[in-house]
Design an enzyme around this catalytic site. Structure first.
Site, short mmCIF file in Angstrom:
data_model
loop_
_atom_site.label_atom_id
_atom_site.label_comp_id
_atom_site.label_asym_id
_atom_site.label_seq_id
_atom_site.Cartn_x
_atom_site.Cartn_y
_atom_site.Cartn_z
CG PHE A 152 -1.91 -1.10 1.30
CD1 PHE A 152 -3.09 -0.99 0.59
CD2 PHE A 152 -1.67 -2.24 2.05
CE1 PHE A 152 -4.04 -2.01 0.63
CE2 PHE A 152 -2.61 -3.26 2.09
CZ PHE A 152 -3.80 -3.15 1.37
CD GLU A 211 -2.89 -7.48 4.69
OE1 GLU A 211 -3.34 -6.87 3.71
OE2 GLU A 211 -3.56 -8.28 5.37
CG LEU A 240 1.36 -2.68 9.53
CD1 LEU A 240 0.07 -1.89 9.37
CD2 LEU A 240 1.82 -2.61 10.99
N GLY A 271 13.54 -18.99 6.23
CA GLY A 271 12.53 -18.01 6.65
C GLY A 271 13.18 -16.64 6.88
N GLY A 313 7.09 -15.84 17.60
CA GLY A 313 8.52 -15.97 17.89
C GLY A 313 9.36 -15.71 16.65
CG PHE A 349 0.95 -0.45 5.71
CD1 PHE A 349 0.55 -1.79 5.73
CD2 PHE A 349 -0.02 0.53 5.57
CE1 PHE A 349 -0.79 -2.13 5.60
CE2 PHE A 349 -1.36 0.19 5.45
CZ PHE A 349 -1.74 -1.14 5.47
CB CYS A 380 5.12 -15.60 6.20
SG CYS A 380 6.77 -16.03 6.70
#
Ligand code: ACO
Length: 769
Positions: A502, A509, A545, A525, A554, A507, A513
């Site tokens: 965006f 989104e 975000l 990762g 974690g 930001f 993942c």
């Protein structure tokens, strides 16, 4: 980010003397016969030059406008017996008749060539050379299937035709003229050799230079993929930028290889890092693949060089090509360094002529050890040095020990202390894994490979996020507004991050993942996230975000995410999708961090600090035994209780408020610094101590500090915490007391100013009263 392989380019062959360049000819028109094509034109040109003058006039008449009275519009004589299309220059025809009328305007051949009557033989031959190039380009235009390439051939065809008509020199009417980027690829590689290998003995350095030369020649004869091929392979690349470079390359480097009436430039001399980045990964892969395939044909003395050293050379170079902070691309590389550069020029020499001196052991030392006395040019050039920085000699000395292979384990043998992403980074460098940002598009023709990868991603996400409805995952992965950074291993998708940008809201989104289960906890990762960060820095979006699953909090924390969201709520509410039971987390990116390299940099810095501490310890005469309380279960002790800590100049920083607002901190520190500078005892500390005024000062004081330097640091917003500011100020006083005797005026000034400083600090509430 790595480019994927898969497009077979030209066919560099590995011959007896090393790697041999690919044949010219772009866009597949010429293919492997292009070198032959270029030779054929040369033969035809020679034949034409030796033909009788009437024959030459006939040839040029075809490309000359009619000069007959009455303003004839005909722009080229056409024979009554039309030649085959395209015209053949080697055709033996009957005697030339200058009175033969033109099929188009009926004026004679002689009427078309009157302007050539007094033209010298040399000029005639030059024009005939252009004629043959025009005819060759005519064939290219018709055979070429790629639209972009065809268009360039056609423009060049028109340009050459015009220059025959006007008897001028072909001049490309481009907005920019070469070079298109500085430093050039040649200069960059030159710098690379200097940067990494200048410490080697001259014979070994010579060998490296030959490797570099070989590499540069490969680029000069490398066939660039067409923009449409590239778009398919790297869909999210800067397509317009690539197309511009491709067009330049055709006009200035590729076509002139066979049409010599156009001025020719070497790719490595007029292009820079951008073009190199777009070819390097694929090129490296193909060169190494070819080396492997042809290994049996290599003479034994070249085998080690090409099969072992060349790959390593390419790996090291690759790191510099894709690194964000490599000094080899700096325009003023080596400006402050001693020792001249070693220029590597490719010139027009054919790489077959390069003889490589294979030296079976030189690579053992490559890039590993720099002599302590040698400066590190890039370190000097990165930023202006400030008083208080650790002296370069010392850094060089320490660097020489930390780059020692004995000090740092071979990268293939990763230790337990390796960074989480280290293995993944190495795999990427070796081409084992690739990263691509891909997405579905409604405007472009579907690309089968991309669609397969998107299906692969949908599978990985569905398996790893079982609570998400499969249809929902499919919808977002294939939604053109979403993109996915995909991780490919052996041509198969093994992980990815699906995201939606965006830009107007500042930001991105992160939607899904995941890494496939048997590949988790191998650093993929982390490396994925680092690539995503770099991708966003490139696109100037500095906030992520995400709604993180309970089990993934974690992982996100380790990637720098926190529940403390920096993006104002108004910016994301209504934009980001809300997920029940998940936690909103955010991550602010720092554009000056090269994320994929970050762990390596930190590792190096840690090593340097460790060595500096060891050195410092070696200089200290009084040694206290180490602390044993931690072994006995004590978790924390006050710093001031550490034996010897006060003797080092350390002073307890009283508790006080840490100003979180950077502007408030800045103005508070500014006021305090102004007060200190205006104090009557501040005069000895206003500027750095001059060597002439204080003999041996810099031998005694390793970390000098003064109020002018502090003002500069304050201005550049270096003081991000009160502690940094107080530590610098404290250093001024400690240094003074270390160098000067207690009865000296300086010593007294230090004590008085220190007292004043602490009063001001307390007044400002930075430490408790
Ligand atoms: N909880 C806590 N720590 C974790 C978790 C977890 N679930 N997963 C990985 N980590 C840690 C690793 O131990 C490692 O820590 P270390 O560096 O201290 O050793 C660190 O995070 C990074 O490990 P990597 O090997 O780089 O990460 P990996 O390749 O395993 O990928 C991922 C992490 C994507 C979370 C993977 O484990 C996965 O696919 N999990 C299942 C799907 C999932 O939960 N996805 C996130 C859902 S939320 C969302 O999509 C917005």
């Amino acid at each position: 980010m790595a480019d994927s392989a898969g497009i077979q380019q030209g066919s560099p062959a590995i011959g007896a003397a090393g790697l041999v360049p690919a044949a010219p000819g772009a866009g597949g028109t010429e293919g492997s016969g292009a070198a032959g094509g270029s030779a054929r034109i040369a033969v035809k040109k020679a034949q034409l030059r030796s033909s009788p003058r009437p024959k030459k006039l006939e040839k040029l008449g075809v490309y000359s406008s009619c000069k007959a009275e009455g303003a004839c519009k005909c722009n080229g004589w056409k024979s009554q017996n039309p030649p085959p299309t395209p015209p053949r220059t080697d055709q033996q025809s009957s005697a030339v008749n200058l009175q033969e009328p033109c099929r188009s305007c009926s004026h004679t051949l002689g009427d078309h060539v009157t302007h050539l009557e007094n033209v010298s033989e040399e000029e005639m031959n030059r024009l005939l050379g252009i004629v043959l190039d025009v005819e060759y380009l005519y064939t290219c235009v018709h055979k070429e299937e790629d639209a972009d390439t065809k268009q360039v051939y056609f423009s060049l065809f028109k340009l050459l035709r015009k220059s025959i008509l006007q008897m001028g020199k072909p001049m490309l009417e481009a907005q920019e003229s070469p070079p298109f980027e500085k430093p050039s690829i040649e200069q960059g590689v030159n710098n690379f050799v200097q940067y990494k290998f200048s410490h080697l003995p001259s014979k070994e350095r010579q060998t490296i230079m030959e490797l570099a030369k070989m590499f540069l020649n490969q680029i000069n004869y490398w066939q660039l993929e067409t923009p449409s091929q590239r778009r398919q392979r790297v869909p999210n690349d800067d397509a317009a930028g690539y197309k511009a470079n491709y067009t330049r390359w055709l006009c200035y480097c590729n076509v002139p290889q066979f049409c010599d009436s156009l001025p020719r430039y070497e790719t490595t001399q007029i292009f820079g890092r951008t073009l190199l980045r777009s070819v390097f990964t694929v090129m490296r892969k193909q060169l190494l693949e070819q080396a492997r395939q042809e290994k049996d044909k290599l003479p034994p003395e070249k085998r080690t060089l090409i099969l072992t050293h060349f790959p390593k050379f390419l790996s090291m170079l690759e790191e510099e090509v894709y690194s964000h902070s490599s000094p080899i691309w700096s325009q003023d590389f080596l400006a402050g360094a001693s020792g001249g550069q070693i220029p590597i020029h490719t010139g027009y020499s054919h790489p077959r002529r390069h003889t490589l001196q294979a030296n079976s052991c030189f690579f053992l030392n490559l890039g590993e050890k720099r002599k302590p006395s040698e400066p590190l040019p890039h370190e000097e050039n990165k930023r202006p040095r400030v008083v208080g920085d650790i002296p370069m000699d010392l850094i060089n000395e320490v660097m020489a020990t930390i780059t020692d292979p004995a000090a740092i384990p071979e990268t293939s043998l990763l230790s337990a202390h390796s960074a989480r992403d280290e293995a993944a980074r190495l795999e990427e460098r070796r081409g084992v894994i690739e990263f691509h940002v891909i997405g579905n598009s409604l405007n472009q023709k579907p690309n089968k490979r991309i669609l397969m990868w998107l299906v692969g991603l949908q599978n990985v996400f569905s398996h790893q996020l079982p609570r998400m409805p499969k249809e929902y995952i499919t919808r977002l992965v294939f939604d053109p507004k979403h993109k996915t950074l995909s991780l490919i291993k052996d041509g198969r998708v093994i992980g990815g991050i699906c995201f939606r940008m965006f830009p107007s809201q500042g930001f991105t989104e992160i939607v899904f993942c995941a890494v496939t289960s048997n590949e988790q906890v191998k650093g993929y990762g982390t490396h994925l996230m680092n690539h995503l960060k770099e991708y966003h820095i490139k696109h100037e979006i500095l906030n992520f975000l995400t709604y993180a699953d309970e089990y993934a909090i974690g992982y996100f924390k380790k990637q720098g995410f926190s529940k403390d969201i920096k993006v104002p709520k108004a910016k994301y509410v209504g934009y980001i999708k809300d997920y029940e039971g998940a936690t909103l987390m955010g991550c602010e990116l720092n554009p000056s961090i090269p994320y994929t390299e970050f762990s390596v940099i930190i590792k190096k810095q840690k090593e340097i600090i460790k060595k500096l501490i060891e050195r410092k310890q070696a200089q200290i005469r009084k040694v206290y035994p180490g602390l044993s309380c931690f072994k006995e279960g004590v978790r924390q002790i006050p710093i001031e209780s550490i034996p010897g800590i006060r003797e080092t100049g350390w002073k307890p920083v009283g508790k006080g408020k840490e100003l979180k607002d950077p502007d408030q901190l800045y103005s508070t520190l500014k006021t305090i610094l102004q007060h200190v500078k205006s104090h009557q005892n501040a005069w000895p500390f206003m500027e750095p101590v001059k060597k002439t005024e204080a003999p041996g000062y810099y031998q005694v004081i390793r970390f000098p500090m003064d109020l002018k330097t502090m003002s500069e640091r304050l201005k550049s917003r270096y003081y991000t915490t009160r502690k940094l500011f107080m530590a610098d100020m404290q250093r001024i006083f400690t240094n003074c007391r270390e160098y000067n005797p207690p009865e000296s005026e300086y010593y007294k000034c230090a004590n008085l100013l220190e007292k004043f400083f602490y009063t001001k600090i307390k007044e400002a509430g930075l430490i408790e009263k």
